[in-house]
Design a protein around this motif. Structure first.
Motif, short mmCIF file in Angstrom:
data_model
loop_
_atom_site.label_atom_id
_atom_site.label_comp_id
_atom_site.label_asym_id
_atom_site.label_seq_id
_atom_site.Cartn_x
_atom_site.Cartn_y
_atom_site.Cartn_z
N ASN A 53 43.04 44.73 60.11
CA ASN A 53 43.62 46.05 60.35
C ASN A 53 44.57 46.47 59.24
N MET A 54 44.56 45.72 58.13
CA MET A 54 45.36 46.07 56.97
C MET A 54 44.67 45.51 55.74
N ILE A 55 44.70 46.26 54.65
CA ILE A 55 44.15 45.78 53.37
C ILE A 55 45.26 45.79 52.35
N LEU A 56 45.42 44.67 51.66
CA LEU A 56 46.30 44.59 50.49
C LEU A 56 45.40 44.41 49.29
N MET A 57 45.77 44.99 48.17
CA MET A 57 44.99 44.71 46.98
C MET A 57 45.83 44.87 45.74
N SER A 58 45.43 44.14 44.74
CA SER A 58 46.09 44.19 43.44
C SER A 58 44.98 44.29 42.40
N PRO A 59 44.44 45.52 42.21
CA PRO A 59 43.31 45.68 41.30
C PRO A 59 43.66 45.23 39.88
N PRO A 60 42.63 44.99 39.07
CA PRO A 60 42.87 44.53 37.70
C PRO A 60 43.82 45.46 36.95
N CYS A 61 44.47 44.89 35.95
CA CYS A 61 45.44 45.66 35.16
C CYS A 61 44.76 46.77 34.38
N GLN A 62 45.59 47.63 33.79
CA GLN A 62 45.08 48.73 32.98
C GLN A 62 44.11 48.19 31.95
N PRO A 63 43.08 48.93 31.58
CA PRO A 63 42.80 50.32 31.89
C PRO A 63 41.98 50.50 33.17
N PHE A 64 41.65 49.43 33.88
CA PHE A 64 40.73 49.52 35.01
C PHE A 64 41.26 50.35 36.16
N THR A 65 42.54 50.29 36.45
CA THR A 65 43.05 51.01 37.62
C THR A 65 43.10 52.52 37.42
N ARG A 66 42.92 53.00 36.19
CA ARG A 66 42.89 54.45 35.97
C ARG A 66 41.77 55.11 36.75
N TYR A 67 40.72 54.35 37.02
CA TYR A 67 39.53 54.96 37.64
C TYR A 67 39.43 54.65 39.12
N LEU A 68 40.51 54.23 39.72
CA LEU A 68 40.51 53.95 41.15
C LEU A 68 40.34 55.26 41.91
N ILE A 79 45.92 35.35 42.05
CA ILE A 79 46.54 34.07 42.40
C ILE A 79 47.35 34.14 43.70
N GLY A 80 47.34 35.32 44.34
CA GLY A 80 48.00 35.45 45.64
C GLY A 80 49.34 36.16 45.61
N GLY A 81 49.60 36.98 44.63
CA GLY A 81 50.88 37.68 44.54
C GLY A 81 51.16 38.57 45.74
N MET A 82 50.16 39.32 46.19
CA MET A 82 50.36 40.20 47.35
C MET A 82 50.53 39.38 48.62
N HIS A 83 49.80 38.28 48.75
CA HIS A 83 49.93 37.38 49.90
C HIS A 83 51.36 36.84 49.95
N HIS A 84 51.86 36.40 48.82
CA HIS A 84 53.22 35.87 48.75
C HIS A 84 54.25 36.95 49.12
N ALA A 85 54.07 38.15 48.57
CA ALA A 85 55.00 39.24 48.87
C ALA A 85 54.98 39.60 50.35
N LEU A 86 53.78 39.59 50.94
CA LEU A 86 53.67 39.87 52.38
C LEU A 86 54.42 38.81 53.18
#
Length: 153
Positions: free
Chosen positions: A71-86, A13-20
């Motif tokens: 020249n920059m990447i922001l990301m907010s991958p899906p919540c656990q358990p998915f990010t364990r395999y990043l 929903i744009g959390g990282m965009h808002h934080a930036l």
């Protein structure tokens, strides 16, 4: 300093965009990518002028990535358990240096102790846009705090 050109992956929903935006760092989000249709509708409402790609990141060709000229990447991958395999590529081999941080919202007095991992990378020849490591931690805490309260996870 010229504004950063940012690609936002797993945009939600744009959390990282808002934080930036709240960080005050001069930046322009050139595109946001997410496959979730409900999250994309909320993102469009929050950031109507940002180009939104409704697809998985695997569905983006190298040519599409190149056209975005980011020249920059922001990301907010899906919540656990998915990010364990990043999987993180060895970035030094590609001419980048990096800093890693483990941070928690409790560092800001927020009653949530969910530890988060952050990695910041940059080309060896370009300085980090922060004056001191304390500023890096404060920026990451701002991103963490903002995304924690906006997150749909």
């Amino acid at each position: 300093m010229e504004p950063l050109r940012v690609l936002e992956l797993y945009s939600g929903i744009g959390g990282m965009h808002h934080a930036l935006r709240e960080s005050g760092i001069p930046a322009h989000v050139v595109a946001a990518v997410d496959v979730n249709t409900v999250a994309n509708e909320v993102y469009k409402h929050n950031f109507p002028h940002t180009h939104l790609l409704a697809k998985t990141i695997e569905g983006i060709s190298v040519e599409e990535f190149d056209k975005l000229s980011f020249n920059m990447i922001l990301m907010s991958p899906p919540c656990q358990p998915f990010t364990r395999y990043l999987l993180i590529q060895t970035i030094e081999a590609c001419g980048f240096q990096h800093q890693e941080f483990l941070l928690s919202p409790s560092s800001l007095g927020v009653p949530n102790s969910r530890l988060r991992y952050f990695l910041i990378a940059k080309r060896q020849s370009e300085p980090f846009p922060f004056q001191a490591s304390g500023q890096v931690v404060l920026l990451l805490l701002l991103l963490l705090f903002t995304c924690e309260w906006i997150s749909v996870c």
